[in-house]
Design an enzyme around this catalytic site. Structure first.
Site, PDB file in Angstrom:
ATOM      1  N   GLU A 125      -9.366   4.508  11.195  1.00 11.19           N
ATOM      2  CA  GLU A 125      -8.481   4.380  12.343  1.00 11.19           C
ATOM      3  C   GLU A 125      -8.508   5.690  13.115  1.00 11.19           C
ATOM      4  OE1 GLU A 125      -4.238   4.292  10.963  1.00 11.19           O
ATOM      5  OE2 GLU A 125      -5.171   4.208   8.966  1.00 11.19           O
TER       6      GLU A 125
ATOM      7  N   ASP B 135       0.867  -1.186   0.000  1.00  6.39           N
ATOM      8  CA  ASP B 135       0.000   0.000   0.000  1.00  6.39           C
ATOM      9  C   ASP B 135       0.896   1.224   0.000  1.00  6.39           C
ATOM     10  OD1 ASP B 135      -0.222   0.963   3.187  1.00  6.39           O
ATOM     11  OD2 ASP B 135       0.026  -1.197   2.940  1.00  6.39           O
TER      12      ASP B 135
END
Length: 264
Positions: free
Chosen positions: A144, A57
Site C-alpha cells: 500500500e 489482523d
C-alpha cells in the site's frame, strides 16, 4: 473464483464453491453482527455478516492479547504483522504467533513492504526473522502507499511495483513452499494491480462499501471490512476480516494450504 485461483490447481477444487456471493442475497432481514463495531458501516444486502468465517489482523499496537478468549469468541484466523522493510520486526510477532498456535487458531505472518529497499533485501529480512513454523497459513505481502512514512515517500512506476512484488513473493514461495497472499488498499490496487496477479489470493481493504464496488474485476479471498472492531481478549480497536467462502470451503482451504507445496 476461477481467475483468482488459476495457478493453484490443487486448491481450486477445494474452493470451487467459494465466491463473493455464496450467501443468500434473497434474504433482506437484518443480519446481526458477529462482533461489535465501534463505527459500523451499512453495507446493504451484501454485508460482511453474511459470511461465516471472520478473522483478525494484529500488530504490536494490540498490546497484550488473550488468545484463548479470541479463539473462544468465534475468531477463525489471525494475520500477524512480522516484518517491515529490510530492518524492522514487530515487537509482538514471536509472542503472537506462538500463542495463536497454542490456542489452536490458524495464523499467518505478514510483511509491510517499503519501496525504498529492494525485494531481495526485504525477502532476506523476512526469511531471517520468520521461521517456517510461523507460516501455518500462507505468508502475506502487504502493499500500500505509505503516506505517513517520514523515511520513504518513493512511489515507483506500476511496472516496478509489479516486478518487485513478484520477486519478493517468488523468494517466499521458494522458501516456505506456500504462495503468498496479497493484501492491498483501494488506491494502491487502482494504481498498480488492476488485472495483475490473478493467480494469487487477494486480501482487500474496503471499509465503506462492498469490494466489488471499488476493486475493478478483482476476485478476493479475504475482505477487511472494519478497523474499529471489538474482539474479546483484545483491548482497543481491531481490524476484522471475512473469508469469501463457506465454512466447508474454509476447512478445506486451511487443510490444503497449511501443508507446504512441492517446489521445483
Amino acid at each position: 473464483m476461477r481467475r483468482l485461483f488459476l495457478a493453484l490447481l490443487p486448491i481450486v477444487t477445494l474452493l470451487s464453491a467459494c465466491s463473493t456471493t455464496d450467501y443468500d442475497l434473497v434474504s433482506t432481514a437484518s443480519i446481526p453482527p458477529k462482533f461489535h463495531d465501534k463505527d459500523p458501516q451499512d453495507f446493504g444486502a451484501r454485508t460482511p455478516h453474511h459470511h461465516n468465517i471472520h478473522g483478525i489482523d494484529v500488530s504490536k499496537w494490540q498490546g497484550d492479547v488473550d488468545w484463548t478468549k479470541v479463539k473462544a469468541s468465534g475468531v477463525s484466523f489471525a494475520f500477524i504483522k512480522a516484518t517491515e522493510g529490510k530492518d524492522r520486526v514487530d515487537a509482538k510477532f514471536n509472542e503472537y504467533w506462538q500463542r495463536a498456535r497454542a490456542a489452536g487458531l490458524p495464523y499467518a505472518p505478514y510483511h509491510f513492504y517499503y519501496f525504498c529497499s529492494t525485494a531481495d533485501q526485504q525477502a532476506d529480512w523476512f526469511i531471517a526473522n520468520v521461521p517456517k513454523s510461523a507460516v501455518y497459513l500462507p505468508p502475506v505481502l502487504d502493499v500500500e502507499w505509505n503516506g505517513e512514512s517520514k523515511t520513504c515517500t518513493y512511489r515507483p512506476s506500476s511496472l516496478t511495483v509489479q516486478t518487485e512484488m513478484k520477486r519478493f513473493m517468488d523468494r517466499l514461495e521458494a522458501h516456505y513452499g506456500k504462495r503468498p497472499i496479497i493484501y492491498t488498499s483501494v488506491d494502491f490496487h487502482r494504481d498498480n494491480l488492476v488485472g495483475q496477479f490473478n493467480d494469487y489470493h487477494f486480501w482487500v481493504r474496503s471499509v465503506a462499501a462492498h469490494p466489488t464496488k471499488i476493486y475493478e474485476e478483482r476476485r478476493w479471498a479475504f475482505w477487511q471490512y472494519t478497523s474499529t472492531g471489538v474482539i474479546p481478549g483484545i483491548a482497543g480497536n481491531t481490524d476484522i476480516n471475512v473469508f469469501a467462502g463457506s465454512q466447508k470451503n474454509w476447512k478445506n482451504w486451511v487443510s490444503a494450504v497449511s501443508k507446504p507445496r512441492p517446489t521445483p
